[in-house]
Motif scaffolding. Structure first.
Motif, PDB file in Angstrom:
ATOM      1  N   VAL A 114      -8.587   8.686  -5.570  1.00 51.12           N
ATOM      2  CA  VAL A 114      -9.665   7.722  -5.812  1.00 51.12           C
ATOM      3  C   VAL A 114      -9.384   6.403  -5.111  1.00 51.12           C
ATOM      4  CG1 VAL A 114     -10.866   6.409  -7.616  1.00 51.12           C
ATOM      5  CG2 VAL A 114     -10.271   8.807  -7.987  1.00 51.12           C
ATOM      6  N   LEU A 115      -8.104   6.025  -5.019  1.00 52.52           N
ATOM      7  CA  LEU A 115      -7.741   4.735  -4.446  1.00 52.52           C
ATOM      8  C   LEU A 115      -6.358   4.816  -3.815  1.00 52.52           C
ATOM      9  CD1 LEU A 115      -5.628   3.806  -6.819  1.00 52.52           C
ATOM     10  CD2 LEU A 115      -7.727   3.104  -7.979  1.00 52.52           C
ATOM     11  N   ARG A 116      -5.968   3.740  -3.142  1.00 53.08           N
ATOM     12  CA  ARG A 116      -4.691   3.668  -2.439  1.00 53.08           C
ATOM     13  C   ARG A 116      -3.893   2.497  -2.973  1.00 53.08           C
ATOM     14  NH1 ARG A 116      -3.939   0.369   1.850  1.00 53.08           N
ATOM     15  NH2 ARG A 116      -6.202   0.195   2.028  1.00 53.08           N
ATOM     16  N   ARG A 117      -2.651   2.734  -3.335  1.00 53.82           N
ATOM     17  CA  ARG A 117      -1.797   1.687  -3.888  1.00 53.82           C
ATOM     18  C   ARG A 117      -0.995   0.988  -2.796  1.00 53.82           C
ATOM     19  NH1 ARG A 117       1.241   2.349  -9.358  1.00 53.82           N
ATOM     20  NH2 ARG A 117       1.090   0.123  -8.943  1.00 53.82           N
ATOM     21  N   PHE A 118      -0.724  -0.292  -3.021  1.00 55.04           N
ATOM     22  CA  PHE A 118       0.235  -1.034  -2.199  1.00 55.04           C
ATOM     23  C   PHE A 118       0.927  -2.028  -3.117  1.00 55.04           C
ATOM     24  CE2 PHE A 118      -3.868  -3.160  -1.894  1.00 55.04           C
ATOM     25  CZ  PHE A 118      -3.554  -4.488  -2.167  1.00 55.04           C
ATOM     26  N   ARG A 119       1.981  -2.697  -2.641  1.00 54.73           N
ATOM     27  CA  ARG A 119       2.761  -3.581  -3.493  1.00 54.73           C
ATOM     28  C   ARG A 119       1.890  -4.685  -4.079  1.00 54.73           C
ATOM     29  NH1 ARG A 119       7.982  -5.107  -4.552  1.00 54.73           N
ATOM     30  NH2 ARG A 119       8.822  -3.503  -3.178  1.00 54.73           N
ATOM     31  N   GLY A 120       1.767  -4.689  -5.402  1.00 54.48           N
ATOM     32  CA  GLY A 120       1.039  -5.739  -6.091  1.00 54.48           C
ATOM     33  C   GLY A 120      -0.450  -5.535  -6.213  1.00 54.48           C
ATOM     34  N   GLY A 121      -0.972  -4.461  -5.621  1.00 50.33           N
ATOM     35  CA  GLY A 121      -2.417  -4.289  -5.675  1.00 50.33           C
ATOM     36  C   GLY A 121      -2.863  -2.874  -5.399  1.00 50.33           C
ATOM     37  N   VAL A 122      -4.174  -2.730  -5.247  1.00 51.73           N
ATOM     38  CA  VAL A 122      -4.778  -1.422  -5.036  1.00 51.73           C
ATOM     39  C   VAL A 122      -6.045  -1.603  -4.214  1.00 51.73           C
ATOM     40  CG1 VAL A 122      -6.055  -1.593  -7.205  1.00 51.73           C
ATOM     41  CG2 VAL A 122      -5.601   0.640  -6.231  1.00 51.73           C
ATOM     42  N   SER A 123      -6.413  -0.594  -3.420  1.00 51.90           N
ATOM     43  CA  SER A 123      -7.548  -0.721  -2.520  1.00 51.90           C
ATOM     44  C   SER A 123      -8.326   0.582  -2.435  1.00 51.90           C
ATOM     45  CB  SER A 123      -7.072  -1.131  -1.122  1.00 51.90           C
ATOM     46  OG  SER A 123      -8.168  -1.230  -0.228  1.00 51.90           O
ATOM     47  N   ALA A 124      -9.620   0.456  -2.220  1.00 53.03           N
ATOM     48  CA  ALA A 124     -10.477   1.604  -1.908  1.00 53.03           C
ATOM     49  C   ALA A 124     -10.880   1.600  -0.442  1.00 53.03           C
ATOM     50  CB  ALA A 124     -11.737   1.581  -2.773  1.00 53.03           C
ATOM     51  N   LEU A 125     -10.421   0.597   0.313  1.00 47.40           N
ATOM     52  CA  LEU A 125     -10.806   0.476   1.712  1.00 47.40           C
ATOM     53  C   LEU A 125     -10.099   1.527   2.560  1.00 47.40           C
ATOM     54  CD1 LEU A 125     -10.613  -3.413   2.084  1.00 47.40           C
ATOM     55  CD2 LEU A 125     -12.641  -2.018   1.661  1.00 47.40           C
ATOM     56  N   PRO A 126     -10.748   2.040   3.592  1.00 45.13           N
ATOM     57  CA  PRO A 126     -10.105   3.048   4.433  1.00 45.13           C
ATOM     58  C   PRO A 126      -9.058   2.433   5.352  1.00 45.13           C
ATOM     59  CG  PRO A 126     -12.238   2.459   5.337  1.00 45.13           C
ATOM     60  CD  PRO A 126     -12.120   1.735   4.022  1.00 45.13           C
ATOM     61  N   THR A 127      -8.081   3.249   5.748  1.00 47.82           N
ATOM     62  CA  THR A 127      -7.118   2.887   6.785  1.00 47.82           C
ATOM     63  C   THR A 127      -7.074   4.037   7.785  1.00 47.82           C
ATOM     64  OG1 THR A 127      -5.170   3.940   5.796  1.00 47.82           O
ATOM     65  CG2 THR A 127      -5.745   1.725   5.003  1.00 47.82           C
ATOM     66  N   SER A 128      -6.174   3.957   8.744  1.00 50.47           N
ATOM     67  CA  SER A 128      -6.073   5.040   9.724  1.00 50.47           C
ATOM     68  C   SER A 128      -5.532   6.325   9.113  1.00 50.47           C
ATOM     69  CB  SER A 128      -5.182   4.615  10.896  1.00 50.47           C
ATOM     70  OG  SER A 128      -3.856   4.396  10.448  1.00 50.47           O
ATOM     71  N   VAL A 129      -4.934   6.234   7.905  1.00 55.82           N
ATOM     72  CA  VAL A 129      -4.374   7.430   7.271  1.00 55.82           C
ATOM     73  C   VAL A 129      -4.983   7.710   5.899  1.00 55.82           C
ATOM     74  CG1 VAL A 129      -2.178   7.254   8.500  1.00 55.82           C
ATOM     75  CG2 VAL A 129      -2.436   6.129   6.284  1.00 55.82           C
ATOM     76  N   PHE A 130      -5.905   6.860   5.429  1.00 51.95           N
ATOM     77  CA  PHE A 130      -6.484   6.998   4.093  1.00 51.95           C
ATOM     78  C   PHE A 130      -7.989   6.902   4.189  1.00 51.95           C
ATOM     79  CE2 PHE A 130      -8.147   5.095   0.180  1.00 51.95           C
ATOM     80  CZ  PHE A 130      -7.588   5.897  -0.794  1.00 51.95           C
ATOM     81  N   GLU A 131      -8.681   7.960   3.726  1.00 44.81           N
ATOM     82  CA  GLU A 131     -10.133   7.954   3.681  1.00 44.81           C
ATOM     83  C   GLU A 131     -10.593   7.463   2.313  1.00 44.81           C
ATOM     84  OE1 GLU A 131     -12.866   7.588   4.784  1.00 44.81           O
ATOM     85  OE2 GLU A 131     -14.009   9.416   5.136  1.00 44.81           O
ATOM     86  N   SER A 132     -11.577   6.614   2.280  1.00 47.78           N
ATOM     87  CA  SER A 132     -12.066   6.077   1.018  1.00 47.78           C
ATOM     88  C   SER A 132     -12.704   7.153   0.156  1.00 47.78           C
ATOM     89  CB  SER A 132     -13.105   4.978   1.284  1.00 47.78           C
ATOM     90  OG  SER A 132     -12.522   3.912   1.976  1.00 47.78           O
ATOM     91  N   ASN A 133     -12.645   6.950  -1.139  1.00 49.25           N
ATOM     92  CA  ASN A 133     -13.311   7.819  -2.090  1.00 49.25           C
ATOM     93  C   ASN A 133     -14.819   7.804  -1.851  1.00 49.25           C
ATOM     94  OD1 ASN A 133     -14.751   7.778  -5.018  1.00 49.25           O
ATOM     95  ND2 ASN A 133     -13.052   9.209  -4.996  1.00 49.25           N
ATOM     96  N   LEU A 134     -15.478   8.916  -2.156  1.00 50.82           N
ATOM     97  CA  LEU A 134     -16.915   9.039  -1.915  1.00 50.82           C
ATOM     98  C   LEU A 134     -17.717   7.951  -2.623  1.00 50.82           C
ATOM     99  CD1 LEU A 134     -19.303  10.714  -0.751  1.00 50.82           C
ATOM    100  CD2 LEU A 134     -19.309  11.951  -2.924  1.00 50.82           C
ATOM    101  N   ASP A 135     -17.354   7.639  -3.868  1.00 49.13           N
ATOM    102  CA  ASP A 135     -18.114   6.632  -4.609  1.00 49.13           C
ATOM    103  C   ASP A 135     -18.083   5.279  -3.910  1.00 49.13           C
ATOM    104  OD1 ASP A 135     -18.946   8.338  -6.598  1.00 49.13           O
ATOM    105  OD2 ASP A 135     -17.196   7.974  -7.854  1.00 49.13           O
ATOM    106  N   TYR A 136     -16.947   4.932  -3.283  1.00 51.74           N
ATOM    107  CA  TYR A 136     -16.877   3.680  -2.527  1.00 51.74           C
ATOM    108  C   TYR A 136     -17.773   3.767  -1.297  1.00 51.74           C
ATOM    109  CZ  TYR A 136     -15.184  -0.037   0.461  1.00 51.74           C
ATOM    110  OH  TYR A 136     -15.130  -1.134   1.277  1.00 51.74           O
ATOM    111  N   ARG A 137     -17.686   4.870  -0.578  1.00 52.10           N
ATOM    112  CA  ARG A 137     -18.454   4.993   0.665  1.00 52.10           C
ATOM    113  C   ARG A 137     -19.964   5.009   0.415  1.00 52.10           C
ATOM    114  NH1 ARG A 137     -17.365   9.926   2.717  1.00 52.10           N
ATOM    115  NH2 ARG A 137     -15.874  10.603   1.148  1.00 52.10           N
ATOM    116  N   LEU A 138     -20.369   5.508  -0.739  1.00 52.59           N
ATOM    117  CA  LEU A 138     -21.797   5.534  -1.053  1.00 52.59           C
ATOM    118  C   LEU A 138     -22.395   4.140  -1.185  1.00 52.59           C
ATOM    119  CD1 LEU A 138     -21.961   8.433  -3.664  1.00 52.59           C
ATOM    120  CD2 LEU A 138     -23.139   8.366  -1.453  1.00 52.59           C
TER     121      LEU A 138
END
Length: 269
Positions: free
Chosen positions: A59-83
């Protein structure tokens, strides 16, 4: 002895909280752990456990101190975010791509949000034969009497709300259709990309099954790359983009394929 009713209530409370966290991340794109603890009224440690569970679901991607739904070159965003992002652009692209579809055709649709926007326009093109691996696209056509609907099954992906894997690829490879319409997460003037190899394999199989192929892209996905190469732009018969794409990129794309530019304002009328 554990009270079953209390345990069930605790599980519901946990799942409701995780749903709330996911909605906050999808709405804001990126948030901090401390902010989530404040808005949910639980401890930071509890938020960390919730985030671990949500990250495990894709559903999301973790990083130090936070969390994101934004896409990166290796992580595709969850469908609900993209909608919820670039909706007018996707609707404009869908409107232009619908011109490629004629009554009586067989069309294959992938699990992208751009193609979902197109699917909502296609009942007006009936009769059609529609093949798809996307659950939400199936819902669009379920009950449409003049639509012959074929589901491409496989292993269910929560992130994409669709079916992927070897069974899906094998189902696709047994078919031959008039037109395949797909989107992907990134492209430049020569190549298309996606972050996930399972998705790449399904899209490649789809493209191999069509007499003609079309790529639907909003401008936020262009001039970008991702981990896995999908196929060259030249492999598509048509590329449909909105008018937010830059003129230099459009000129380069036209060296390789037919490019159709959709005015985003049309989708707002």
């Amino acid at each position: 002895m554990t009270n079953p009713a209390a345990s069930a209530g605790s599980a519901r409370s946990q799942e409701n909280r995780r749903q709330l966290i996911a909605e906050h991340v999808v709405e804001h794109g990126t948030v901090t752990v401390s902010w989530l603890a404040e808005v949910t009224g639980v401890s930071v440690m509890t938020v960390h456990r919730d985030l671990d569970a949500l990250a495990g679901r894709g559903v999301l991607r973790r990083f130090r101190g936070g969390v994101s739904a934004l896409p990166t070159s290796v992580f595709e965003s969850n469908l609900d975010y993209r909608l919820g992002v670039h909706v007018p652009e996707k609707e404009a692209v869908a409107l232009a791509a619908a011109e490629l579809v004629e009554p009586g055709m067989s069309v294959m649709l992938d699990d992208s949000t751009s193609v979902l926007a197109l699917a909502r326009l296609l009942p007006a093109k009936a009769p059609l034969t529609v093949l798809t691996n996307a659950r939400r696209v199936l819902e669009v056509f379920a009950g449409c009497e003049e639509i012959r609907l074929i589901a491409l099954g496989g292993e269910y992906s929560l992130t994409h709300d669709s079916f992927l894997g070897v069974p899906c690829v094998e189902a696709i490879e047994s078919m031959s259709v008039d037109l395949v319409l797909v989107s992907t997460s990134a492209m430049n003037a020569r190549m298309t990309f996606h972050q996930e190899q399972d998705v790449v394999l399904v899209k490649r199989a789809m493209l191999g099954s069509g007499a003609r192929t079309a790529l639907l892209m909003d401008h936020s996905k262009v001039a970008r790359t991702a981990l896995h190469r999908l196929c060259p732009v030249a492999d598509f018969d048509h590329v449909v983009v909105d008018d937010g794409a830059g003129p230099e990129l459009l000129a380069e794309l036209r060296e390789h394929t037919d490019v159709r530019v959709a005015p985003a304002a049309r989708a707002k009328e």
